[in-house]
Write a protein that holds these residues in place. Structure first.
Motif, PDB file in Angstrom:
ATOM      1  N   ARG A   9       3.059   6.038  -2.625  1.00  8.61           N
ATOM      2  CA  ARG A   9       4.238   6.804  -3.030  1.00  8.61           C
ATOM      3  C   ARG A   9       4.242   7.062  -4.538  1.00  8.61           C
ATOM      4  O   ARG A   9       4.710   8.099  -5.008  1.00  8.61           O
ATOM      5  N   ASN A  10       3.703   6.120  -5.292  1.00  9.10           N
ATOM      6  CA  ASN A  10       3.682   6.243  -6.752  1.00  9.10           C
ATOM      7  C   ASN A  10       2.356   6.779  -7.296  1.00  9.10           C
ATOM      8  O   ASN A  10       2.151   6.814  -8.513  1.00  9.10           O
ATOM      9  N   ASN A  11       1.464   7.168  -6.371  1.00  4.93           N
ATOM     10  CA  ASN A  11       0.158   7.708  -6.759  1.00  4.93           C
ATOM     11  C   ASN A  11      -0.637   6.742  -7.633  1.00  4.93           C
ATOM     12  O   ASN A  11      -1.322   7.154  -8.575  1.00  4.93           O
ATOM     13  N   PHE A  12      -0.538   5.458  -7.309  1.00  4.33           N
ATOM     14  CA  PHE A  12      -1.294   4.451  -8.044  1.00  4.33           C
ATOM     15  C   PHE A  12      -2.727   4.374  -7.510  1.00  4.33           C
ATOM     16  O   PHE A  12      -2.957   4.510  -6.309  1.00  4.33           O
ATOM     17  N   LYS A  13      -3.645   4.126  -8.408  1.00  3.19           N
ATOM     18  CA  LYS A  13      -5.020   3.833  -8.010  1.00  3.19           C
ATOM     19  C   LYS A  13      -5.169   2.316  -7.939  1.00  3.19           C
ATOM     20  O   LYS A  13      -4.798   1.610  -8.886  1.00  3.19           O
ATOM     21  N   TYR A  14      -5.678   1.809  -6.835  1.00  3.99           N
ATOM     22  CA  TYR A  14      -5.813   0.366  -6.676  1.00  3.99           C
ATOM     23  C   TYR A  14      -6.959   0.066  -5.720  1.00  3.99           C
ATOM     24  O   TYR A  14      -7.415   0.933  -4.969  1.00  3.99           O
ATOM     25  N   ASP A  15      -7.420  -1.171  -5.767  1.00  7.09           N
ATOM     26  CA  ASP A  15      -8.504  -1.618  -4.891  1.00  7.09           C
ATOM     27  C   ASP A  15      -7.876  -2.166  -3.611  1.00  7.09           C
ATOM     28  O   ASP A  15      -7.287  -3.255  -3.606  1.00  7.09           O
ATOM     29  N   ALA A  16      -7.973  -1.413  -2.525  1.00 12.37           N
ATOM     30  CA  ALA A  16      -7.320  -1.785  -1.267  1.00 12.37           C
ATOM     31  C   ALA A  16      -7.867  -3.097  -0.705  1.00 12.37           C
ATOM     32  O   ALA A  16      -7.124  -3.894  -0.131  1.00 12.37           O
ATOM     33  N   GLU A  17      -9.158  -3.337  -0.888  1.00 10.88           N
ATOM     34  CA  GLU A  17      -9.758  -4.563  -0.373  1.00 10.88           C
ATOM     35  C   GLU A  17      -9.222  -5.786  -1.108  1.00 10.88           C
ATOM     36  O   GLU A  17      -8.875  -6.800  -0.481  1.00 10.88           O
ATOM     37  N   LEU A  34      -7.947 -11.003 -10.980  1.00 15.50           N
ATOM     38  CA  LEU A  34      -6.913 -10.079 -10.528  1.00 15.50           C
ATOM     39  C   LEU A  34      -6.221 -10.612  -9.270  1.00 15.50           C
ATOM     40  O   LEU A  34      -4.985 -10.628  -9.180  1.00 15.50           O
ATOM     41  N   VAL A  35      -7.025 -11.060  -8.319  1.00 12.16           N
ATOM     42  CA  VAL A  35      -6.467 -11.608  -7.079  1.00 12.16           C
ATOM     43  C   VAL A  35      -5.715 -12.894  -7.364  1.00 12.16           C
ATOM     44  O   VAL A  35      -4.622 -13.130  -6.813  1.00 12.16           O
ATOM     45  N   TRP A  36      -6.274 -13.740  -8.235  1.00 11.81           N
ATOM     46  CA  TRP A  36      -5.605 -14.999  -8.574  1.00 11.81           C
ATOM     47  C   TRP A  36      -4.227 -14.721  -9.174  1.00 11.81           C
ATOM     48  O   TRP A  36      -3.225 -15.323  -8.771  1.00 11.81           O
ATOM     49  N   ASP A  37      -4.179 -13.800 -10.118  1.00 15.09           N
ATOM     50  CA  ASP A  37      -2.902 -13.466 -10.755  1.00 15.09           C
ATOM     51  C   ASP A  37      -1.913 -12.896  -9.745  1.00 15.09           C
ATOM     52  O   ASP A  37      -0.721 -13.228  -9.776  1.00 15.09           O
ATOM     53  N   ALA A  38      -2.392 -12.027  -8.871  1.00 13.02           N
ATOM     54  CA  ALA A  38      -1.501 -11.409  -7.885  1.00 13.02           C
ATOM     55  C   ALA A  38      -0.829 -12.460  -7.014  1.00 13.02           C
ATOM     56  O   ALA A  38       0.388 -12.409  -6.775  1.00 13.02           O
ATOM     57  N   ILE A  39      -1.601 -13.435  -6.563  1.00 15.80           N
ATOM     58  CA  ILE A  39      -1.048 -14.468  -5.692  1.00 15.80           C
ATOM     59  C   ILE A  39      -0.181 -15.441  -6.478  1.00 15.80           C
ATOM     60  O   ILE A  39       0.940 -15.778  -6.076  1.00 15.80           O
ATOM     61  N   ALA A  40      -0.673 -15.890  -7.618  1.00 17.46           N
ATOM     62  CA  ALA A  40       0.064 -16.879  -8.412  1.00 17.46           C
ATOM     63  C   ALA A  40       1.401 -16.336  -8.907  1.00 17.46           C
ATOM     64  O   ALA A  40       2.360 -17.093  -9.061  1.00 17.46           O
ATOM     65  N   SER A  93       0.825  -1.208   0.000  1.00 22.74           N
ATOM     66  CA  SER A  93       0.000   0.000   0.000  1.00 22.74           C
ATOM     67  C   SER A  93       0.861   1.261   0.000  1.00 22.74           C
ATOM     68  O   SER A  93       0.573   2.227  -0.726  1.00 22.74           O
ATOM     69  N   LEU A  94       1.913   1.258   0.795  1.00 27.95           N
ATOM     70  CA  LEU A  94       2.804   2.418   0.834  1.00 27.95           C
ATOM     71  C   LEU A  94       3.482   2.636  -0.512  1.00 27.95           C
ATOM     72  O   LEU A  94       3.656   3.780  -0.947  1.00 27.95           O
ATOM     73  N   LYS A 104       2.374  -6.306 -14.537  1.00 26.02           N
ATOM     74  CA  LYS A 104       0.952  -6.636 -14.625  1.00 26.02           C
ATOM     75  C   LYS A 104       0.100  -5.502 -14.037  1.00 26.02           C
ATOM     76  O   LYS A 104       0.585  -4.397 -13.792  1.00 26.02           O
ATOM     77  N   GLU A 105      -1.187  -5.791 -13.794  1.00 24.39           N
ATOM     78  CA  GLU A 105      -2.094  -4.797 -13.230  1.00 24.39           C
ATOM     79  C   GLU A 105      -1.572  -4.287 -11.886  1.00 24.39           C
ATOM     80  O   GLU A 105      -0.771  -4.940 -11.221  1.00 24.39           O
ATOM     81  N   THR A 106      -2.058  -3.129 -11.483  1.00 23.70           N
ATOM     82  CA  THR A 106      -1.515  -2.446 -10.309  1.00 23.70           C
ATOM     83  C   THR A 106      -1.525  -3.319  -9.063  1.00 23.70           C
ATOM     84  O   THR A 106      -0.520  -3.388  -8.338  1.00 23.70           O
ATOM     85  N   GLU A 107      -2.640  -3.983  -8.779  1.00 21.23           N
ATOM     86  CA  GLU A 107      -2.711  -4.809  -7.575  1.00 21.23           C
ATOM     87  C   GLU A 107      -1.713  -5.962  -7.618  1.00 21.23           C
ATOM     88  O   GLU A 107      -1.126  -6.334  -6.599  1.00 21.23           O
ATOM     89  N   VAL A 108      -1.526  -6.522  -8.805  1.00 20.59           N
ATOM     90  CA  VAL A 108      -0.556  -7.614  -8.977  1.00 20.59           C
ATOM     91  C   VAL A 108       0.853  -7.099  -8.710  1.00 20.59           C
ATOM     92  O   VAL A 108       1.634  -7.701  -7.962  1.00 20.59           O
ATOM     93  N   ALA A 109       1.183  -5.971  -9.315  1.00 20.82           N
ATOM     94  CA  ALA A 109       2.510  -5.386  -9.145  1.00 20.82           C
ATOM     95  C   ALA A 109       2.751  -4.957  -7.702  1.00 20.82           C
ATOM     96  O   ALA A 109       3.860  -5.120  -7.167  1.00 20.82           O
TER      97      ALA A 109
END
Length: 216
Positions: free
Chosen positions: A52-60, A108-114, A47-48, A125-130
């Protein structure tokens, strides 16, 4: 250990929605205090990095990915023959399906974890993944450590202690896939096997080519 009573740490709000709380409960029930603290630190660091990079992401979604990212290491979710990252991703997918979350969010969540240990891909990849990848890298290897103030670091590790992290994380990883070391072929967890198993023979990509059934 019980659900965190912290609402905000280092300027980051910890999601406390029903689905986030249930994800935390699963982490506490089937994981360990060690993995719990690691997972919460990963969320905060990720999250930090986003702030810091002013990214928009889904915190949940980032929080749920953080909560599940290492659950593939624990007996409840560990398969016999899949990478632990995939086991964790599959567990998160089943959890999100049970909450009627949309397909795009689930993917999105699957990709982030995998992909959270996949160097050279996840960060593109997408912001949450990165962000999940970056949070894991910061907590495990110190990637981006210099971007955090001493006050921020201290606030986070006071809330979620590292408890001998350097000494304990490699055995913790290994315990999750020592029954299926073949799943580490081609990924960085083969280094864990080499560290933990005397004379461990790592499968070699070049050998696979040279010993394939093709005549030339």
């Amino acid at each position: 250990m019980s659900l965190t009573s912290f609402k905000t740490i280092a300027g980051v709000t910890i999601p406390d929605s029903t689905i986030a709380t249930q994800a935390t409960e699963l982490l506490l029930e089937h994981g360990t205090d060690f993995l719990y603290n690691h997972s919460l630190r990963v969320f905060l660091f990720a999250s930090l990095n986003g702030h810091r990079n002013n990214f928009k992401y889904d915190a949940e979604l980032l929080y749920i990915a953080s909560a599940f990212h290492d659950l593939g290491l624990v007996p409840k979710y560990s398969s016999k023959d899949l990478r632990f990252e995939v086991d964790g991703a599959n567990a998160a997918r089943d959890f999100l399906i049970s909450h009627s979350i949309g397909k795009e969010a689930i993917q999105l969540v699957w990709d982030a974890i995998a992909l959270h240990t996949t160097i050279g891909i996840a960060e593109h990849k997408e912001t949450e993944v990165a962000l999940l990848y970056s949070g894991v890298g910061l907590d495990v290897m110190g990637d981006g450590y210099e971007n955090l103030s001493e006050q921020t670091r201290n606030e986070i590790i006071t809330a979620f202690p590292r408890t001998g992290f350097k000494k304990n994380i490699i055995p913790a990883f290994f315990s999750g896939f020592e029954h299926k070391t073949e799943t580490t072929f081609g990924n960085i967890k083969s280094d864990v096997c080499a560290f933990m198993i005397p004379n461990f023979h790592q499968k070699n990509f070049c050998d696979c080519i040279l010993h394939s059934p093709w005549s030339e």
